[in-house]
Design an enzyme around this catalytic site. Sequence first.
Site, PDB file in Angstrom:
ATOM      1  CG  ASP A   1     -36.021  10.970  72.153  1.00 19.37           C
ATOM      2  OD1 ASP A   1     -36.898  11.253  71.396  1.00 19.37           O
ATOM      3  OD2 ASP A   1     -34.776  11.520  71.812  1.00 19.37           O
TER       4      ASP A   1
ATOM      5  CE1 TYR B   1     -32.796  15.074  66.460  1.00 23.40           C
ATOM      6  CE2 TYR B   1     -34.024  15.753  64.683  1.00 23.40           C
ATOM      7  CZ  TYR B   1     -32.917  15.197  65.083  1.00 23.40           C
ATOM      8  OH  TYR B   1     -31.662  15.322  64.526  1.00 23.40           O
ATOM      9  CG  HIS B   2     -40.374  12.273  68.821  1.00 21.82           C
ATOM     10  ND1 HIS B   2     -40.617  11.272  67.652  1.00 21.82           N
ATOM     11  CD2 HIS B   2     -40.612  13.474  67.912  1.00 21.82           C
ATOM     12  CE1 HIS B   2     -40.805  11.927  66.591  1.00 21.82           C
ATOM     13  NE2 HIS B   2     -40.608  12.893  66.515  1.00 21.82           N
ATOM     14  N   PRO B   3     -38.595  13.492  73.147  1.00 24.35           N
ATOM     15  CG  PRO B   3     -37.468  15.540  73.973  1.00 24.35           C
ATOM     16  CD  PRO B   3     -37.801  15.114  72.750  1.00 24.35           C
TER      17      PRO B   3
END
Length: 529
Positions: free
Chosen positions: A295, A468-470
């Site tokens: 992330d 918020y980029h898993p």
Amino acid sequence: MAVARETYDYVVVGAGSAGCALAGRLSEDPDVAVALVEAGPPAQGRLFEIPSLFSQQLKTTFDWDFASEPESQLGGRRIYLPRGRAIGGTSSMNTMLYVRGHRYDYDTWERMGNAGWSYDDVLPFFKKSEDNQRGADRFHGTGGPLTVSDPTSVHPLLTAWVEAAQDAGHKSNPDFNGAEQEGVGHHQVTQRNGLRWSSASAFLTPAAGRPNLTVLHSTTALRLVFDGTRARGLEVDHLGAVRTLGVDREIVLSLGAYNSPHLLLQSGVGPADELTQGGVAPLHDLPDVGRNMQDHAGCFISFFSHTEPLLGPDTSREEQQLREQGNGPMAWNEVGGFFRTDDNLPAPDIQVHAALGIVRDEGLAAPLEPGMSFGPYVARPSSRGTVRLRHSHPYAKPRIVHNYLDDEDDRRRLREGLRLCMRIARESRLTDLLESDLTTAADAGLAPVSDRDEDIDDFIRTQSFSFYHPSGTCMMGKVVDSELRVLGLENVRVADTSIMPSLVTGNTNAPAIMIGERAASFIRSSARP
């Protein structure tokens, strides 16, 4: 859309960025029946249409509202992890930036053994989706369902930030998705006439009249049902009633990097020892399900300003301006840039976001205070985390450990990114519009107290959070093959950011939509006689 039935040719689980694209494309074939399953409700009304209201979805029923386990490098804090829980998924609640990533990212995927995923391979699928306001060229498309536009309202603070970054020695870049990514400038956004244009707007709205597409909202996926290694259905809780949706051809998981591996684990697909310990009978031992998670972790520095804030009150007058003119205080845009901490790197390793408002409480505070915030994250982190079973109950949230900044090189890069931002903060084009400087911001806990390693590290430890980029938890080459089929299963694929073998340099909404487009292409090819 079609009336619910018992059996479908294809069941797509998760109506997010990738899932909407995939289901919309599959339903273009009138000879197949497609079900799209989504735990959340329809994304209808002003909360989902008006760009500046995105933060009002956080910590609501429209948010999965995940949290990490205590993160050792972030002072033992549990980090808030929002995910969209409505038709459109996180594309219905994000900040709408259209960023694809760097050529190097996708060429790396191919070098890792994933044939057909180089930049030249994926570019046609980005262009296929796109209807870019600027027109078609070598890198962009028109006529696709996803509207990509220039920002309609740009605040003087954002313009000043771009100019200050150039004064600090960084080049201007008018298109982060063009020939070069490095530089500073304005982001294009997934908006149409100033309103949000989510993946649902793009791919489901045109499909609304198709009798072969059934969208089941408010329907929670519980587990896959197998005959041996073939999935014969999906057990769901549909409006309080448990039922099984039968599948004749394929099930595709598009629930995102937290929920896709979790559904596989709940269905008995994953590390056998972990499944047994969690009370789930192992069906298929696949050790890397839920592993390799990445992330973007970073932080903001914030400054108050005497300029009139663009983010105005939520009033009928402001909304009328947005709906009639496509601009005004309820629009949303960000500026930023991509930077290298070492000139010898093959691609930028830091992304900086700059936006209006003061960032507090991991971004949960409404961005209405007059001022601006900007800050870096590590674009291609080395740290890896996991998604595991919490227990066997299908309604339980997964146990998420990101191990943010566990790798020393990630901490070094973030430290250099903050120094870069502090240099920009000292440029006169920006300071002329700000009420606070680095010293007063530090006194308020909104910036490091100095640029020494120790002080920057203290700020990182207490202020960093997820951007918020898993990704990576159903990694291509480990969990799925290069056509996104789950290894060892006959008719199950995964299509979302969980398949990424390494995280892209940038936001993940556009890549997720591209992955949905690619999955539809793979499925159509395999279905041909």
